[in-house]
Scaffold this active site. Structure first.
Site, PDB file in Angstrom:
ATOM      1  NE  ARG A 137      14.879   6.176  -8.216  1.00 20.08           N
ATOM      2  CZ  ARG A 137      14.631   7.234  -7.438  1.00 20.08           C
ATOM      3  NH1 ARG A 137      13.906   8.229  -7.877  1.00 20.08           N
ATOM      4  NH2 ARG A 137      15.137   7.294  -6.219  1.00 20.08           N
ATOM      5  CB  SER A 143      11.289   6.528  -7.982  1.00 15.61           C
ATOM      6  OG  SER A 143      10.581   5.551  -7.277  1.00 15.61           O
ATOM      7  NE  ARG A 152      19.101  10.918  -6.835  1.00 14.57           N
ATOM      8  CZ  ARG A 152      17.865  10.709  -6.459  1.00 14.57           C
ATOM      9  NH1 ARG A 152      17.410   9.484  -6.364  1.00 14.57           N
ATOM     10  NH2 ARG A 152      17.086  11.708  -6.184  1.00 14.57           N
ATOM     11  CB  ALA A 198      -0.932   0.004   1.199  1.00 15.52           C
ATOM     12  N   GLY A 199       1.961   1.195  -0.742  1.00 10.23           N
ATOM     13  CA  GLY A 199       2.753   2.410  -0.955  1.00 10.23           C
ATOM     14  C   GLY A 199       2.132   3.174  -2.114  1.00 10.23           C
ATOM     15  N   GLY A 200       2.912   4.043  -2.705  1.00 13.52           N
ATOM     16  CA  GLY A 200       2.388   4.839  -3.806  1.00 13.52           C
ATOM     17  C   GLY A 200       1.892   3.971  -4.951  1.00 13.52           C
ATOM     18  CD  GLU A 256      19.415  14.481  -7.477  1.00 20.22           C
ATOM     19  OE1 GLU A 256      19.586  13.306  -7.131  1.00 20.22           O
ATOM     20  OE2 GLU A 256      19.113  14.818  -8.616  1.00 20.22           O
ATOM     21  N   GLY A 315       1.020   0.748  -4.975  1.00 20.93           N
ATOM     22  CA  GLY A 315      -0.117  -0.083  -4.608  1.00 20.93           C
ATOM     23  C   GLY A 315      -1.408   0.707  -4.557  1.00 20.93           C
ATOM     24  CG  LEU A 318      17.873  10.911   0.710  1.00 22.89           C
ATOM     25  CD1 LEU A 318      19.023  10.095   0.171  1.00 22.89           C
ATOM     26  CD2 LEU A 318      16.667  10.799  -0.177  1.00 22.89           C
ATOM     27  CG  PHE A 352      15.414  16.710  -8.651  1.00 21.55           C
ATOM     28  CD1 PHE A 352      14.702  17.502  -7.774  1.00 21.55           C
ATOM     29  CD2 PHE A 352      15.895  15.492  -8.201  1.00 21.55           C
ATOM     30  CE1 PHE A 352      14.466  17.092  -6.482  1.00 21.55           C
ATOM     31  CE2 PHE A 352      15.664  15.067  -6.909  1.00 21.55           C
ATOM     32  CZ  PHE A 352      14.946  15.865  -6.055  1.00 21.55           C
ATOM     33  CG  HIS A 404      18.057   6.471  -2.656  1.00 21.43           C
ATOM     34  ND1 HIS A 404      17.309   6.849  -1.567  1.00 21.43           N
ATOM     35  CD2 HIS A 404      17.542   7.143  -3.704  1.00 21.43           C
ATOM     36  CE1 HIS A 404      16.401   7.720  -1.942  1.00 21.43           C
ATOM     37  NE2 HIS A 404      16.502   7.900  -3.236  1.00 21.43           N
ATOM     38  CD  GLN A 446      19.587   6.499  -7.701  1.00 16.22           C
ATOM     39  OE1 GLN A 446      18.524   6.764  -7.151  1.00 16.22           O
ATOM     40  NE2 GLN A 446      19.865   6.875  -8.925  1.00 16.22           N
ATOM     41  CG  HIS A 454      20.447  10.004  -2.695  1.00 20.44           C
ATOM     42  ND1 HIS A 454      21.071  11.141  -2.274  1.00 20.44           N
ATOM     43  CD2 HIS A 454      19.334  10.415  -3.338  1.00 20.44           C
ATOM     44  CE1 HIS A 454      20.355  12.193  -2.643  1.00 20.44           C
ATOM     45  NE2 HIS A 454      19.298  11.782  -3.293  1.00 20.44           N
TER      46      HIS A 454
HETATM   47  C1  LIG Z   1      14.400   8.711   1.520  1.00 23.47           C
HETATM   48  C2  LIG Z   1      13.895   8.527   0.126  1.00 23.47           C
HETATM   49  C3  LIG Z   1      13.654   9.633  -0.683  1.00 23.47           C
HETATM   50  C4  LIG Z   1      13.169   9.482  -1.967  1.00 23.47           C
HETATM   51  N1  LIG Z   1      12.941  10.600  -2.718  1.00 23.47           N
HETATM   52  C5  LIG Z   1      12.434  10.450  -3.958  1.00 23.47           C
HETATM   53  C6  LIG Z   1      12.120  11.583  -4.747  1.00 23.47           C
HETATM   54  O1  LIG Z   1      12.302  12.715  -4.330  1.00 23.47           O
HETATM   55  N2  LIG Z   1      11.626  11.407  -5.969  1.00 23.47           N
HETATM   56  C7  LIG Z   1      11.385  10.161  -6.453  1.00 23.47           C
HETATM   57  O2  LIG Z   1      10.894  10.072  -7.559  1.00 23.47           O
HETATM   58  N3  LIG Z   1      11.675   9.068  -5.736  1.00 23.47           N
HETATM   59  C8  LIG Z   1      12.186   9.180  -4.502  1.00 23.47           C
HETATM   60  N4  LIG Z   1      12.465   8.069  -3.759  1.00 23.47           N
HETATM   61  C9  LIG Z   1      12.157   6.750  -4.286  1.00 23.47           C
HETATM   62  C10 LIG Z   1      10.692   6.459  -4.116  1.00 23.47           C
HETATM   63  O3  LIG Z   1      10.193   7.102  -2.982  1.00 23.47           O
HETATM   64  C11 LIG Z   1      10.390   4.992  -3.959  1.00 23.47           C
HETATM   65  O4  LIG Z   1      11.050   4.282  -4.919  1.00 23.47           O
HETATM   66  C12 LIG Z   1       8.910   4.736  -4.137  1.00 23.47           C
HETATM   67  O5  LIG Z   1       8.199   5.518  -3.240  1.00 23.47           O
HETATM   68  C13 LIG Z   1       8.557   3.290  -3.955  1.00 23.47           C
HETATM   69  O6  LIG Z   1       7.148   3.166  -3.894  1.00 23.47           O
HETATM   70  P1  LIG Z   1       6.439   1.797  -3.837  1.00 23.47           P
HETATM   71  O7  LIG Z   1       4.996   2.057  -3.842  1.00 23.47           O
HETATM   72  O8  LIG Z   1       6.986   0.938  -4.877  1.00 23.47           O
HETATM   73  O9  LIG Z   1       6.881   1.149  -2.458  1.00 23.47           O
HETATM   74  P2  LIG Z   1       6.682   1.584  -0.932  1.00 23.47           P
HETATM   75  O10 LIG Z   1       6.139   2.932  -0.789  1.00 23.47           O
HETATM   76  O11 LIG Z   1       7.932   1.262  -0.253  1.00 23.47           O
HETATM   77  O12 LIG Z   1       5.555   0.625  -0.443  1.00 23.47           O
HETATM   78  C14 LIG Z   1       5.752  -0.732  -0.214  1.00 23.47           C
HETATM   79  C15 LIG Z   1       4.471  -1.304   0.328  1.00 23.47           C
HETATM   80  O13 LIG Z   1       4.522  -2.707   0.293  1.00 23.47           O
HETATM   81  C16 LIG Z   1       4.106  -3.234   1.500  1.00 23.47           C
HETATM   82  N5  LIG Z   1       4.755  -4.530   1.659  1.00 23.47           N
HETATM   83  C17 LIG Z   1       6.059  -4.820   1.545  1.00 23.47           C
HETATM   84  N6  LIG Z   1       6.254  -6.122   1.750  1.00 23.47           N
HETATM   85  C18 LIG Z   1       5.051  -6.667   2.000  1.00 23.47           C
HETATM   86  C19 LIG Z   1       4.591  -7.986   2.296  1.00 23.47           C
HETATM   87  N7  LIG Z   1       5.425  -9.011   2.381  1.00 23.47           N
HETATM   88  N8  LIG Z   1       3.282  -8.159   2.516  1.00 23.47           N
HETATM   89  C20 LIG Z   1       2.424  -7.135   2.451  1.00 23.47           C
HETATM   90  N9  LIG Z   1       2.802  -5.905   2.178  1.00 23.47           N
HETATM   91  C21 LIG Z   1       4.097  -5.666   1.951  1.00 23.47           C
HETATM   92  C22 LIG Z   1       4.484  -2.206   2.511  1.00 23.47           C
HETATM   93  O14 LIG Z   1       3.664  -2.282   3.622  1.00 23.47           O
HETATM   94  C23 LIG Z   1       4.216  -0.925   1.760  1.00 23.47           C
HETATM   95  O15 LIG Z   1       2.874  -0.550   1.893  1.00 23.47           O
HETATM   96  C24 LIG Z   1      12.951   8.196  -2.468  1.00 23.47           C
HETATM   97  C25 LIG Z   1      13.192   7.083  -1.668  1.00 23.47           C
HETATM   98  C26 LIG Z   1      13.673   7.234  -0.384  1.00 23.47           C
HETATM   99  C27 LIG Z   1      13.963   6.033   0.437  1.00 23.47           C
END
Ligand SMILES: Cc1cc2nc3c(=O)[nH]c(=O)nc-3n(C[C@H](O)[C@H](O)[C@H](O)COP(=O)(O)OP(=O)(O)OC[C@H]3O[C@@H](n4cnc5c(N)ncnc54)[C@H](O)[C@@H]3O)c2cc1C
Ligand code: HEM
Ligand code: SF4
Ligand code: F3S
Ligand code: FES
Lengths: 610, 112, 253, 155
Positions: free
Chosen positions: A402, A407, A294, A13-15, A263, A17, A260, A116, A361, A248, A250
């Site tokens: 990247r 992302s 990066r 349930a990240g971005g 940037e 999902g 972090l 950026f 990162h 990557q 950072h």
């Molecule tokens: C500090 C930081 C700064 C960043 N800044 C930027 C930026 O400025 N610009 C940019 O474009 N990108 C940036 N990124 C990269 C970007 O934020 C991430 O790559 C992106 O948000 C990943 O999103 P996601 O939805 O794939 O995963 P996540 O948001 O990590 O979500 C993962 C989800 O999966 C769930 N999950 C994991 N494993 C399981 C499991 N086994 N069972 C059930 N649920 C599970 C978790 O609960 C969570 O809800 C940054 C990353 C970091 C760490």
């Protein structure tokens, strides 16, 4: 055990999902399973921005954005996907704005944009303002906004449920399934942390959106929970992982901590300096200096330190200098990250430079998908009913490195696409039978772990893994260091057989889950290192000191790593004699490397200079 | 939080006093003797001290009440709430300094 | 440009370390303590930049694996690890040990007012239920514009403070009114309502004001300021609540 | 690196889960909130005036006796003053105590009983006080002469 049936099940349930959920739940009965409360996903940590060629503040267009993405990824990018990314960026930023995301505004009230790393006008002429942002909490606002809209659409969530197995009708890690034969994903098995109960989710379509795997390293900007679960689950079922050697680093993590500093700090004018106060990036990237991509900046920093120009008592970091910026400007544009420096290092960024060093990162690689978000099981066949999006996936828009802000874009563009494809597929598909007892594997794994009386500590094994990865597979790699890492991982695998947990309870047993997550980390580290050993060139985030140049002739291919039974053939699809034919034997299985061609449309590989 | 606890406590204190106070004052309807008898007890030193406490309670409750009202209606109120709390305590001290000597003199000195 | 005093040193050995004792309030219905809470004391070695979360990890990883708490990001942006540290609600990952007087035992308890599930983990459902009740999403009428909605930087600044909320519950669980019976919506819900009520693009303010004009709504706030002091994001919570109250009064009169 | 488990103090077991019982929307709490503030401001003037006259002017508490009260209430200004003070303070105080009961009385029954008591006290006190102020006779016929006000015909 409880069983549920949904048209679409989204894991994570990240971005990515939640963006998928917003799409899928419009047309199909959808459940989102997440091991964290949605608003705690690591997307919320993203700071700097989300790229889109809106041209709100200066001339820009999506073709330039495509070019920057391709070049930034050192030409290992699938250009068709990058085009989609850049084109649909505009719509996805506007989507978010309409959902309520509070972007910073220009004086005319339009979405503001800032510079950026790696984003340029007119194919590299000069830096361009392309990142849409909300102060330095863009990810936070994206995550909140998506969750808010899920609340609005009444999306069903299963929070603090850990998905521990993917159910498919063919287990490719155990049986030999020829190309072209249909493979279906039929469900997932999840563990409810609060009660310790096992739940089976049967679904027509499953979307993996479990995020990254930064915890294979010690110094990382990633959350403790980013343990590469989704990648490992797919891998264990014999699905390939693509381009895992590209991780990557950072440039600006708080030295020693890895937290972090976006940037954006450099986008707003911050300057990197070595112990002499020299702006050393002028030497490495004369045109865009501190705003180079990066991988280049991280390497330059590591190099300064290596050559003895690091700052601090141990000369092991460089300095990020913001002191020439107006405090009011810092407060308006970078409030959170300056707060980090104050809280964690006791440094006042208005007046003192901040110690920084590269931090692990982002995983460029992951579960391979096509541009519809469908998961590939080799170079061309898709797994029916299985989708992936976000950091867990590899559509290959990031290639070998990247670009910052791409992302958050990726999770929105491809999250939406995956959600839409999954719902469309669920419309025409039928539920497929699950195995008689779908939970055996998970239950026996949990029980075994729980019942093992005495053994190694999970944390010891994990620390050893993270340390060897930091020491041997970080910014600078050599064949020797990587082989050392692999040897260590083999060793740690043995110890893992023997780890035990102290908490034997059913309720909220995080001790047990950390042990399970360690298993995922070992898998991911193993593939990463094996793939890195095989790639005898330097490209993007993967830098081999023993092979410092890019080798387009032999390595302009995506790595595909397959977990196969020991008895399986030593060749995988995309086998290239002498280059992509590495096989690594482990106890009970082996990792076979193959490759997949890089899609090229209009940009010919060039030397990457900034 | 403690200013709130104090406000609450003083509010209840005053309320119960008020109940009693109205009842005793009602005695003026019964007969002057009865009233004077009760009022007479207010004039003993013990009650005098109690009365001082009551006044203190009212004074604090009143000033802090004003502070709350400022927090509620003045846009900068929440920002300066802490400052205002010190002002309340200051005013409280000043008021009590003005009142106590006189009152105690009346209670203990007076020579009646 | 020279390095500063407090610059961290990554080489082991060079780092000054100290002993710190944590007194953790625990609850585990599966243990021999049953439904009773109990206190455990642990002494661990810590370093200069270590946070309470690091100490808890040390305990969990090196001494007692059954100690249970939530955490994820480890730098104050996900809102997982709000807990009561020396009687104040804070994020364990944002509280440096050296800032909470490590000379004396540091008490660590779960946040108050929400049902405890195990050790430092509380049931967050009632908290999120209140959040969902205030309709935390942009409500608009009429046709969508083709491009973005226009909003001046001033209008954007109007609600900036309340967009920072990470739903950690430090505020709500520090509110003495919430402690009484847990029926109060709590500051976090109001903060998130504020974020939309004062967003110039939103048209649902009336409905949200209606929802919070409840016996358990804004009027239960007694301006005790605990929430403002607890908020790890530095949101002026009480101020936001007051602004919502004033909006309701303007609307009623 | 020492570590010892000591089940030192016993602490209360955690509370059981709950949900919000019902929605109770309406302007009632709003008006009562506004009233608390409005009455508070007015009360400041009234109470401080009252205290000042009663305790600070002349000989303070010692001056208070039947005659003093009679003298005051002979003046319609003080009659209105005290009446207003009585009503406002009672409504303000009752409303305040009501909130407190709402906060701390967890069971519906306890809450009901306490509130009934509160409202009963309110009614008694307000009715009694009002009657006293209005029906007050500064010069009761058969009272001893030295107790009553100097302006009474009996003296
Ligand atoms: C500090 C930081 C700064 C960043 N800044 C930027 C930026 O400025 N610009 C940019 O474009 N990108 C940036 N990124 C990269 C970007 O934020 C991430 O790559 C992106 O948000 C990943 O999103 P996601 O939805 O794939 O995963 P996540 O948001 O990590 O979500 C993962 C989800 O999966 C769930 N999950 C994991 N494993 C399981 C499991 N086994 N069972 C059930 N649920 C599970 C978790 O609960 C969570 O809800 C940054 C990353 C970091 C760490
Ligand atoms: C002297 C002038 C007074 C002022 C300025 C004043 C002001 C206030 C204010 C503003 C409140 C609301 C507090 C809140 O909502 O948090 C309040 C509450 C209260 N007041 Fe007064 N008040 C005064 C006199 C009185 C008197 C005479 C009584 C007793 C009869 C009283 C009893 C109470 C009580 C019981 C509360 C409730 C406290 C709570 O809910 O915590 N007040 N007062
Ligand atoms: S307002 Fe502050 S304390 Fe409350 S939930 Fe949001 S971030 Fe946490
Ligand atoms: S702590 Fe509670 S009483 Fe109001 S000011 Fe904050 S909500
Ligand atoms: S762990 Fe994320 S806020 Fe502390």
């Amino acid at each position: 055990m409880q069983t549920h049936q949904y048209d679409v099940v989204i894991v994570g349930a990240g971005g990515a999902g939640m963006r998928a959920a917003l799409e899928a739940s419009k047309d199909a009965r959808t459940a989102v399973i997440s091991k964290l409360y949605p608003t705690r996903s690591h997307t919320g940590a993203a700071q700097g921005g989300m790229a889109a060629a809106l041209a709100n503040v200066e001339e820009d267009n999506w073709e330039w954005h495509t070019f920057d993405t391709v070049k930034g990824g050192d030409y290992l990018v699938d250009q068709d996907a990058a085009e989609i990314l850049a084109k649909e960026a505009i719509e996805s930023v506007l989507d978010l704005e309409k959902m309520g995301l509070p972007f910073n505004r220009t004086p005319e009230g339009k979405i503001d944009q800032r510079r950026f790393g790696g984003h340029t006008r007119d194919h590299g002429q000069s830096a361009v303002r392309r990142a849409c942002y909300a102060a330095d909490r863009t990810g936070h606002m994206i995550l909140q906004t998506l969750y808010q809209n899920c609340v609005k659409q009444e999306v069903e969530f299963y929070n603090e449920f850990y998905v521990l197995d993917l159910i498919t009708d063919h287990d490719l890690a155990a049986e030999d399934v020829p190309e072209g034969v249909e493979v279906n994903a039929t469900g997932v098995v999840a563990y409810d942390l609060a009660t310790g109960e096992i739940h089976v989710f049967q679904a027509k379509a499953i979307i993996f959106a479990t995020g990254g795997a930064g915890k294979i390293f010690k110094t990382t900007s990633n959350a403790h929970t980013l343990t590469g679960d989704g990648m490992a689950l797919a891998y264990r079922r014999g699905l390939p992982l693509e381009d895992m050697e590209f991780f990557q680093f950072h440039p600006t993590g708080l030295a020693g901590l890895g937290i972090l500093l976006s940037e954006a700090a450099r986008g707003e004018g911050g300057i990197l300096r070595n112990s002499d106060g020299e702006r050393f990036m002028e030497r490495y990237a004369p045109t865009i200096k501190d705003l180079a991509p990066r991988d280049i900046v991280a390497r330059s920093m590591a190099n300064e330190v290596r050559e003895g120009r690091g700052a601090g008592p141990n000369k092991d970091y460089v300095l990020l200098d913001l002191t020439h910026l107006e405090p009011a400007h810092i407060d308006a544009k970078l409030p959170d990250i300056t707060e980090f420096a104050r809280t964690y290092l006791g440094i006042e960024p208005y007046t003192e430079p901040v110690p920084v060093y590269p931090t692990a990162h982002y995983a460029m690689g992951g579960v391979p998908t096509n541009v519809q978000g469908e998961v590939l099981r080799n170079g061309k066949d898709v797994v029916k009913g299985l989708y992936a999006a976000g950091e867990v996936a590899c559509v290959s828009v990031h290639g070998s490195n990247r670009l910052g802000t791409n992302s958050l874009l990726d999770i929105n563009v491809f999250g939406k696409r995956a959600g839409r494809s999954a719902a469309a597929y669920a419309k025409i598909a039928e539920f497929r039978d699950l195995p008689v007892d779908p939970t055996v594997a998970v239950v026996s794994q949990l029980d075994e772990m729980r019942n093992r009386p005495e053994g190694d500590r999970v944390s010891d094994v994990r620390r050893a893994l993270q340390e060897t990865m930091d020491a041997n597979a970080q910014v600078f790699r050599t064949g020797e260091s990587l082989n050392q890492a692999l040897a260590d991982i083999r060793e740690l695998r043995k110890r893992y057989e023997n780890v035990s947990v102290q908490d034997k309870g059913r309720l909220f047993n995080t001790d047990l889950l950390e042990a399970i997550e360690l298993g995922f980390l070992l898998d991911i580290a193993e593939v990463t290192v094996v793939a890195a050993i095989n790639r005898k060139e330097s490209r993007g985030g993967h830098y081999r000191e023993d092979f410092p140049d890019r080798d387009d002739k032999n390595y302009m291919l995506h790595t595909m790593a397959y977990r196969r039974p020991t008895a399986a053939a030593d060749q995988a699809e995309g086998h290239v004699k002498g280059y992509f034919d590495h096989v690594e034997e482990f106890d009970g299985y082996k990792v076979v490397l193959g490759s997949k061609p890089v899609t090229q449309t209009r940009y010919e590989p060039m030397e990457r200079k900034y | 939080m403690w200013s709130w606890v104090a406000h609450r406590v003083t509010g209840v204190l005053i309320f119960f006093f008020l109940l009693v106070h109205v009842l005793d004052t009602a005695l003026v309807r019964v007969s002057p003797e009865a009233y004077n008898a009760v009022i007479g007890t207010y004039q003993t030193p013990i009650m005098g001290l109690g009365e001082a406490g009551l006044v203190a309670a009212i004074v604090f409750h009143a000033f802090n009440g004003l502070r709350i009202i400022l927090v509620d209606f003045w846009a900068k109120g929440p920002k300066y709430q802490r400052v205002m709390l010190w002002v309340v305590l200051g005013l409280f001290a000043v008021t009590m300094a003005g009142f106590l000597p006189r009152h105690l003199m009346n209670v203990f000195g007076g020579g009646h | 440009m020279t390095a500063t005093l407090e610059a961290p040193e990554t080489k082991a050995g060079a780092i000054p370390s100290f002993e710190v004792t944590l007194r953790v309030r625990r609850y585990n219905p599966e243990s021999e303590h049953g439904e009773e809470s109990f206190w455990d004391e642990y002494t661990v070695t810590a370093h200069g930049t270590d946070r309470v979360l690091d100490a808890l990890h040390k305990i969990k990883w090196e001494h007692d694996g059954s100690l249970t708490f939530r955490r994820s990001c480890a730098h104050g942006v996900c809102g997982s690890d709000a807990m009561r540290i020396n009687g104040r609600n804070r994020l364990a990952c944002k509280t440096l040990l050296k800032d909470v007087n490590p000379d004396k035992p540091i008490t660590v308890e779960p946040i108050k007012g929400l049902p405890v599930v195990k050790d430092l983990v509380v049931d967050m459902e009632p908290f999120f239920a209140s959040y969902r009740e205030i309709m935390p999403f942009l409500i608009t009428n009429g046709n969508e514009p083709t491009k973005e909605r226009i909003q001046s930087p001033e209008d954007r600044a109007r609600f900036d403070d309340t967009t920072k909320c990470i739903l950690c519950a430090a505020c709500t669980s520090s509110c003495p009114v919430f402690w009484t019976d847990g029926q109060y919506f709590g500051p976090a819900a109001i903060v998130n309502a504020h974020r939309f009520i004062f967003d110039s693009r939103d048209e649902g303010a009336q409905q949200r004001l209606e929802i919070l004009n409840d016996k358990e709504g804004v009027w239960r706030c007694r301006t005790t300021f605990n929430c403002t002091e607890a908020c790890p994001r530095g949101i002026e919570v009480t101020k936001a609540i007051q602004e919502v109250k004033r909006a309701m009064i303007t609307r009623a009169f | 690196m020492a570590y010892g488990t000591s089940a030192v103090a016993k602490v209360d077991a955690p509370r059981s889960p709950y949900v919000r019982r019902r929605t109770t929307r309406g302007n009632y709490e709003l008006y009562s909130w506004v009233f608390m503030r409005a009455s508070g401001v007015v009360l400041i003037v009234l109470i401080f005036g009252h205290l000042f006259v009663n305790l600070m002017v002349g000989e303070g508490v010692h001056a208070i006796d039947f005659g003093f009260v009679a003298g005051k209430w002979a003046n319609p200004l003080w009659q209105v003053w005290d009446l207003l003070m009585l009503w406002l303070a009672m409504i303000h105080g009752t409303n305040g105590v009501r909130t407190i009961i709402n906060d701390y009385a967890q069971k519906d029954l306890t809450r009901g009983v306490l509130k009934s008591l509160l409202y009963l006290a309110f009614v008694i006190v307000v009715v009694l006080g009002t009657l006293v102020i209005f029906t007050f006779d500064p010069c009761p016929v058969n009272a001893p002469e030295h107790l009553i006000a100097s302006f009474c015909p009996a003296r």
